[in-house]
Structures are given as C-alpha cells and as structure tokens.
Design a protein around this motif. Sequence first.
Motif, PDB file in Angstrom:
ATOM      1  N   GLU A  25      -6.505   0.488   7.417  1.00 44.01           N
ATOM      2  CA  GLU A  25      -5.452   0.042   6.492  1.00 44.01           C
ATOM      3  C   GLU A  25      -4.805  -1.272   6.962  1.00 44.01           C
ATOM      4  O   GLU A  25      -4.435  -2.182   6.163  1.00 44.01           O
ATOM      5  CB  GLU A  25      -4.096   0.940   6.678  1.00 44.01           C
ATOM      6  N   LEU A  26      -5.205  -1.380   8.315  1.00 41.39           N
ATOM      7  CA  LEU A  26      -4.616  -2.872   8.809  1.00 41.39           C
ATOM      8  C   LEU A  26      -5.492  -3.994   8.435  1.00 41.39           C
ATOM      9  O   LEU A  26      -4.979  -4.918   8.100  1.00 41.39           O
ATOM     10  CB  LEU A  26      -4.675  -2.823  10.289  1.00 41.39           C
ATOM     11  N   PRO A  47      -6.754  -7.816  18.492  1.00 42.24           N
ATOM     12  CA  PRO A  47      -5.513  -7.544  19.222  1.00 42.24           C
ATOM     13  C   PRO A  47      -4.851  -6.193  19.267  1.00 42.24           C
ATOM     14  O   PRO A  47      -4.460  -5.711  20.297  1.00 42.24           O
ATOM     15  CB  PRO A  47      -4.673  -8.282  18.644  1.00 42.24           C
ATOM     16  N   THR A  48      -5.316  -5.441  18.139  1.00 45.35           N
ATOM     17  CA  THR A  48      -4.879  -3.965  18.227  1.00 45.35           C
ATOM     18  C   THR A  48      -5.624  -3.168  19.316  1.00 45.35           C
ATOM     19  O   THR A  48      -4.893  -2.275  19.695  1.00 45.35           O
ATOM     20  CB  THR A  48      -5.040  -3.436  16.493  1.00 45.35           C
ATOM     21  N   PRO A  80       0.642  -3.256  14.249  1.00 49.90           N
ATOM     22  CA  PRO A  80       1.444  -2.613  15.417  1.00 49.90           C
ATOM     23  C   PRO A  80       1.495  -3.451  16.490  1.00 49.90           C
ATOM     24  O   PRO A  80       2.441  -2.969  17.320  1.00 49.90           O
ATOM     25  CB  PRO A  80       0.406  -1.354  15.496  1.00 49.90           C
ATOM     26  N   THR A  81       0.743  -4.399  16.503  1.00 51.06           N
ATOM     27  CA  THR A  81       1.057  -5.241  17.886  1.00 51.06           C
ATOM     28  C   THR A  81       2.086  -6.148  17.451  1.00 51.06           C
ATOM     29  O   THR A  81       2.214  -7.164  18.500  1.00 51.06           O
ATOM     30  CB  THR A  81      -0.290  -6.043  18.083  1.00 51.06           C
ATOM     31  N   ARG A  86       6.636  -8.837   3.930  1.00 51.17           N
ATOM     32  CA  ARG A  86       5.151  -9.649   4.166  1.00 51.17           C
ATOM     33  C   ARG A  86       4.722  -9.962   3.214  1.00 51.17           C
ATOM     34  O   ARG A  86       3.990 -11.039   3.176  1.00 51.17           O
ATOM     35  CB  ARG A  86       4.370  -8.625   5.213  1.00 51.17           C
ATOM     36  N   ILE A  88      -5.976  -9.877  14.092  1.00 49.45           N
ATOM     37  CA  ILE A  88      -5.273  -8.233  13.880  1.00 49.45           C
ATOM     38  C   ILE A  88      -6.232  -7.264  14.534  1.00 49.45           C
ATOM     39  O   ILE A  88      -5.624  -6.405  15.427  1.00 49.45           O
ATOM     40  CB  ILE A  88      -5.441  -7.960  12.321  1.00 49.45           C
ATOM     41  N   ALA A  97      -4.491  -4.688   4.829  1.00 47.90           N
ATOM     42  CA  ALA A  97      -3.051  -5.072   4.694  1.00 47.90           C
ATOM     43  C   ALA A  97      -3.592  -6.533   4.993  1.00 47.90           C
ATOM     44  O   ALA A  97      -2.538  -7.433   4.466  1.00 47.90           O
ATOM     45  CB  ALA A  97      -2.263  -4.771   5.770  1.00 47.90           C
ATOM     46  N   PRO A 128      -0.380  -0.889  21.376  1.00 48.12           N
ATOM     47  CA  PRO A 128       0.609  -1.013  20.234  1.00 48.12           C
ATOM     48  C   PRO A 128       1.978   0.076  20.453  1.00 48.12           C
ATOM     49  O   PRO A 128       1.615   1.156  20.986  1.00 48.12           O
ATOM     50  CB  PRO A 128       0.037  -0.553  19.028  1.00 48.12           C
ATOM     51  N   LYS A 129       2.855  -0.458  20.446  1.00 46.73           N
ATOM     52  CA  LYS A 129       4.220   0.148  20.909  1.00 46.73           C
ATOM     53  C   LYS A 129       4.953   0.594  19.556  1.00 46.73           C
ATOM     54  O   LYS A 129       5.191  -0.279  18.619  1.00 46.73           O
ATOM     55  CB  LYS A 129       5.123  -0.406  21.793  1.00 46.73           C
ATOM     56  N   ALA A 130       5.614   1.760  19.526  1.00 46.22           N
ATOM     57  CA  ALA A 130       6.705   2.087  18.524  1.00 46.22           C
ATOM     58  C   ALA A 130       8.013   1.943  19.202  1.00 46.22           C
ATOM     59  O   ALA A 130       9.081   2.686  18.789  1.00 46.22           O
ATOM     60  CB  ALA A 130       6.421   3.429  18.193  1.00 46.22           C
ATOM     61  N   GLY A 131       8.292   1.112  20.046  1.00 49.83           N
ATOM     62  CA  GLY A 131       9.528   1.043  20.901  1.00 49.83           C
ATOM     63  C   GLY A 131      10.813   0.789  20.007  1.00 49.83           C
ATOM     64  O   GLY A 131      10.436   0.397  18.773  1.00 49.83           O
ATOM     65  N   HIS A 132      11.757   1.095  20.489  1.00 50.68           N
ATOM     66  CA  HIS A 132      13.125   0.726  19.577  1.00 50.68           C
ATOM     67  C   HIS A 132      14.148  -0.327  20.183  1.00 50.68           C
ATOM     68  O   HIS A 132      13.976  -0.536  21.503  1.00 50.68           O
ATOM     69  CB  HIS A 132      13.992   2.126  19.569  1.00 50.68           C
ATOM     70  N   PHE A 144       0.914  -1.240  -0.054  1.00 54.20           N
ATOM     71  CA  PHE A 144       0.119   0.108   0.002  1.00 54.20           C
ATOM     72  C   PHE A 144       0.957   1.203  -0.098  1.00 54.20           C
ATOM     73  O   PHE A 144       2.165   1.233   0.026  1.00 54.20           O
ATOM     74  CB  PHE A 144      -0.907   0.040   1.315  1.00 54.20           C
ATOM     75  N   PRO A 156       9.122  -4.291  17.915  1.00 55.31           N
ATOM     76  CA  PRO A 156       7.978  -3.935  17.088  1.00 55.31           C
ATOM     77  C   PRO A 156       8.276  -3.473  15.814  1.00 55.31           C
ATOM     78  O   PRO A 156       9.168  -2.675  15.826  1.00 55.31           O
ATOM     79  CB  PRO A 156       7.302  -3.060  17.698  1.00 55.31           C
ATOM     80  N   ASN A 184       2.212  -0.185   6.438  1.00 53.32           N
ATOM     81  CA  ASN A 184       1.230  -0.412   7.600  1.00 53.32           C
ATOM     82  C   ASN A 184       1.424  -1.569   8.062  1.00 53.32           C
ATOM     83  O   ASN A 184       0.708  -2.658   8.050  1.00 53.32           O
ATOM     84  CB  ASN A 184      -0.413  -0.368   6.726  1.00 53.32           C
ATOM     85  N   ARG A 229      -0.521  -3.526  26.764  1.00 51.54           N
ATOM     86  CA  ARG A 229      -1.249  -4.106  25.566  1.00 51.54           C
ATOM     87  C   ARG A 229      -1.169  -2.982  24.295  1.00 51.54           C
ATOM     88  O   ARG A 229      -1.462  -3.277  23.235  1.00 51.54           O
ATOM     89  CB  ARG A 229      -2.475  -4.895  25.756  1.00 51.54           C
ATOM     90  N   ALA A 231       6.575  -1.455  14.264  1.00 48.74           N
ATOM     91  CA  ALA A 231       6.198   0.167  13.963  1.00 48.74           C
ATOM     92  C   ALA A 231       7.438   0.828  14.499  1.00 48.74           C
ATOM     93  O   ALA A 231       7.657   2.106  14.246  1.00 48.74           O
ATOM     94  CB  ALA A 231       5.051   0.411  15.037  1.00 48.74           C
ATOM     95  N   GLY A 232       8.732   0.215  15.212  1.00 46.89           N
ATOM     96  CA  GLY A 232       9.814   1.257  15.403  1.00 46.89           C
ATOM     97  C   GLY A 232      10.528   1.565  14.413  1.00 46.89           C
ATOM     98  O   GLY A 232      11.741   2.006  14.448  1.00 46.89           O
TER      99      GLY A 232
END
Lengths: 258, 358
Positions: B239-240, B261-262, A98-99, A161, B258, B243, B354-358, A91, A145, A95, B352, A147-148
């Motif tokens: 979008e999810l 859980p989100t 995120p989980t 994917r 999907i 996808a 959603p994280k954008a962790g690094h 897309f 994740p 996307n 729980r 998303a990081g």
Amino acid sequence: MAKRIDVSGLSAYYGSTKAIEDISMAIEPRSVTAFIGPSGCGKSTFLRTLNRMHEVIPGARVEGKVLLDDENLYGTSVDPVAVRRSVGMVFQRPNPFPTMSIYDNVIAGLKLSGVRKKSVLDDKVEKSLQGANLWNEVKDRLNKPGAGLSGGQQQRLCIARAIAVEPQVLLMDEPCSALDPISTLAIEDLIGELKTQFTIVIVTHNMQQAARVSDRTAFFNLAGVGQPGKLIELDDTQRIFSNPSVQATEDYISGRFG
Amino acid sequence: MSAATTSVPADARPLGRPLTANRLPKWAPAAVAAGSIALGCGIGAVGGLESKLQWGLISAILFVVISYVLSAQVEGRRQAKDRLATSVVWVAFILAVIPLLALTFYTVQQGAKVVDGNFLSHSMRGVRASGPGGGIYHALIGTLQQVLLASLMAAPIGLLTAVYLVEYGRGKLAKAVTFFVDVMTGVPSIVAGLFILSVWNLALGFNYSGFSGSLALAILMLPVVVRSTEEMLKLVPNELREASYALGVPKWKTILRIVIPTAIGGITTGVMLAVARITGETAPVMLLVFGADYINNNPFDGPQQSLPMYIWMQYSQVNNQYGYARAWGAALVLIAFVMGLNLIARGIARWRSPKAGH
Ligand SMILES: Nc1ncnc2c1ncn2[C@@H]1O[C@H](COP(=O)(O)OP(=O)(O)O)[C@@H](O)[C@H]1O
Ligand SMILES: [Mg+2]
C-alpha cells in the motif's frame, strides 16, 4: 483545474483473466461520480485504470482509451508518472507513510518531485490540510508521526496528501469503508467541498453514501463468477435511485442482490 | 408419568461449572523450585555424584514432576497440564541460558586478568611467545580494517541485490540470483577462503593482505545481508508503494525515499548482525591474512593480524600459560566488540522503526 474524462472501449486484464470488459463512459468535471455494484465486479480495477495504477500489478494490462480532456492516457508517449500527478488517488485503507511526520506526509508528493522551498511547502501544508478539514485538529502537532492519528484523521491526511500535488481528478476507492460514522460524515462533507475544484470519482459500497454525495452514479455488474464486470448504466444519481432504466440496477439498489 | 414439574434443589449451582476453584498460591512455583533444588543437591551429595550437572538435572526433573503432581492434587488435571507446560518451558529456558552465562562469565573472568591499557595498545613485536606481556593492538587494527572493508563491499552489493529481488526481479534472472544466494549461504568459510586464495593470491598473484581476507569475509557476509534485507523489504506493505506511485512519484524514488526508509531499522540490524558474524571468522583469515605479530596499518599490503587468528595462535602454543591468558584477553575483547555491534543494531532498530507515537 478539473478535467473531463472520456473512457471508450476499455477492458482490463490480470494476466489472462479479463476483469472488466468494454467500458465506455463520460465523467463530468467538477462533479462527483459514484461507482456502485456488487463485490468483484471490477469497480476498483476500473478506477485504477483511470490513473494507470492498474499496470503496477505484475501481469496486468489495459486495452482501450481514456481521454483526459483530449489527451489519451494510454497514448504511446504518455508517462504514467505524469498521469498520476494529474489524477490523484485515495485508497480504501488509510496509508500515511509511517516514517514521516504529518507535515512530511502532506508534502511527500511535492518533495519527491523536487520542490524544496520552505515557504512554498509551509503554505502548501496549511492549504492542503485546510482543504482536507484537518488543519484545526493537527496544526499544533505537525511534526508528530502521521500514524498516530485516528483512522478518520489518517484518511483525511491521505486526502490532503493527494490534493497537495494539485491533481485535476481525484479517485477514491471506498474511502470510508474502514471508518466510523462520524469520520465518514466528515469525509462526505469534504467531498462536497472538493468537487468545486476537482473531478471526483468515488467507489462506494454504501448506497446511501452514493445518494448523498454523488451527482452521477454508475452501476457495474458481472454476469457470473469468473465473468468480466461490465458497466450497466450511468445516469444522474437521482434517476438511478428513483427510476433506473435497467432492472438489474433496481434490484441491486433495493437490496435484492449484491 | 406425572406432571413435568421438576423442583430445583435449593443448593443447586446455576448452570454447569463453578467459576471458582482451588488454586495454588502465587508463591508455590518458587517454593517448589527451591525445594526441588534442595532435594536435588541432597540426592547428589548423598549419592556421591561427581558432576554438578547431574545435580542440576535431578533438580530440574524433580521440579517438573513435583509441580505437576502437586497441581493435579490441588487444582485438577487441566490446571496441572498447564503447569506442566509452564515448568517445562522454564526448565528449557534455564538450560539454554546456563551455557551462555557460563561462557560470558568464564571469558570475562579469564580475560580480565590481562586486558588493560598496555594489552590494548601494544602488539606482539619483540615479545617472547612463552613469556608475559604483549598485546592485541595489531590484531584489533587488523580486525577493524578487514571487517570494515568487507562490509563496505558486501553491504551495498547485498542491499542492491535485495532491492532488485524484491522490487524488480521477475522471471529467470531473479530465480537464478535467489538460487545463487541460497548456495552462497551454505558455503563453508574455509571454502570461501580457498576460493579467494586460488583466484586472488595464486592466479592473480597478489600478496597476503588484510584485503584478501576481507574479500573472503565479504563473500560470507553477502548472502546474509541479501536475505535479511530481502525479508525487511518484503515487510513493507505494498500500500505504501502504491500510495507513492499515486502521488506521481517514480518507482526508483519510491524505493529510495519510501520503501528503504520504512525498512531501514531492520536492514541496519541485519547488516550489523552480519558484521558481527564475520568478525569471528577464523578460517579464511588464516589462509589469506597470514598473521603477523607486528602492527601493519596497511590492509592492502602484507600480512596482518586479526582477533580470531590471534586467539588461535596464542592458544595453540602447548602449555604456555601466558599464551592462554592472552588468548582469553583477546576473546574478551572480541566478544565485547560483537556485543557492542549487537547493541548498536538494536538501538538503531528501535530508533528508526516506524512509530505510532502521540
Ligand atoms: N491483483 C489482482 N490479481 C488478480 N486478480 C485480481 C486482482 N485484483 C482484483 N482481481 C480480480 O478482478 C476482479 C475485480 O476485482 P475488483 O476490481 O477488486 O472488484 P471490486 O472493487 O468491484 O470489488 C475480481 O474477480 C478480482 O478477483
Ligand atoms: Mg474494490
């Protein structure tokens, strides 16, 4: 793996409005076909009819035929879920789920269709990420994740994917429009490599990109606001960009409108 | 008429306004607040005002006015308006927090007098109502069982309803369901109690029980769960879903693996808050659970007790200091329970999300 697509007499509707009208074209296997044209002329709509994603939108429907090799995707007993497994999609905006971790994102399609074996999945993750030119960047943090990652990495993760489920065709809707030039270049290189295995269709707003990555180019246009979009011409990219047979194509490419 | 040469005065500032201006020091608001409170108390004491509430209000008004005037003098009108807005917000915030703190403080103060191991582990069986002793064990068991049963009914039904409305619902049926959920949101708890009483107990002939109470609680919980879950599911970007479809995943699996859980953090929070809500419901429990002063571990047969009804029963004995004390003890436990649920809900939401962790 790669398959040929033959579209004939295809129109798509949103409710009662016709978005694209009577499109027929052939898309060659193991090649890159680019769709160009002004905004709103139905490129995304047409792309989404090729893997039956169009009908996901409430009220949307399709008329006409799309043959994948010799099978009509819109035949009566065809399962859209199976179609989408053979015709993957990337897309405009990256996307990733995120989980999920990077690892889980790559195998999401496989896992959700029942593949469980760890060795198979491990193997698939490495192959797909390598296929998407992302392996070296993420191999040490597969459990972080998705998303990081940066935008460009996320988009390559989405490509990984998509190719992990081994589709025959890969559809990409402006995959670079949300990315910086360096990431764009990385994805363009990747497209060049992927076309040895897949039939690739890419929608792009960027004329240079179409010229760089595609073998064939289709130009779409619409007669006016509210009118359905139509295919104007489809030819070898070189010809479209040097000597198109329709005046409108030349006008669009040389920046006179659109 | 002469040449249009304009000489620039040496001391002219370049282009318009200066970038620096007089500012009140950082400690000014605190100082003004302290001064206002002192002044407010002074006025209250001198004027002989009985209520401390009046002292507080005078201080608050003084604080708002003084900060505005002071700032207008020193910093100019624009800054003064800014300060006015800030100080009004602060005062409103404090006014909102005071009752909360007071309620918590008073409950803890009163409740702590009776809450101990004995209070938590004994029922009221054989305890003289007008005398000391006794406890809330039977009420605690009752509340836990009734709330658990209600949640077991309302949470899955509510979740599925919300999934239907967001993911599948089109047309008349969805509209009707939405309408009934809206109506249910407005049902007073006593009406839910009466409804179950007349259908379950009177028409169908079942006895008083914890379970019939939880039926009414489930009715009250259901619309809250549906609404909050619906909002959370709507927040999941389309979008999810797309996808996932594009990977050849069927719709039901997309929802299960999907979409939910989100949104699970928000969904759980919503359910927990709904649980906290019904934990304090008194009216339907009074009608349906009936109240018992002994331990009844079987929620499906015979009267039970519950914390809110226990509080009511203890407090409704006029001039009984032991009853009052037990009521506050039960109130403390009830508040602690609800607060615990809230904390768990927050924990889950954070864990729980959603994280954008690094
Ligand atoms: N979800 C939708 N619902 C209704 N109309 C849509 C939807 N998506 C696109 N359209 C309409 O269909 C036409 C083609 O849009 P699109 O395929 O997105 O064009 P492009 O990708 O070439 O910019 C436009 O007129 C657009 O407004
Ligand atoms: Mg588009």
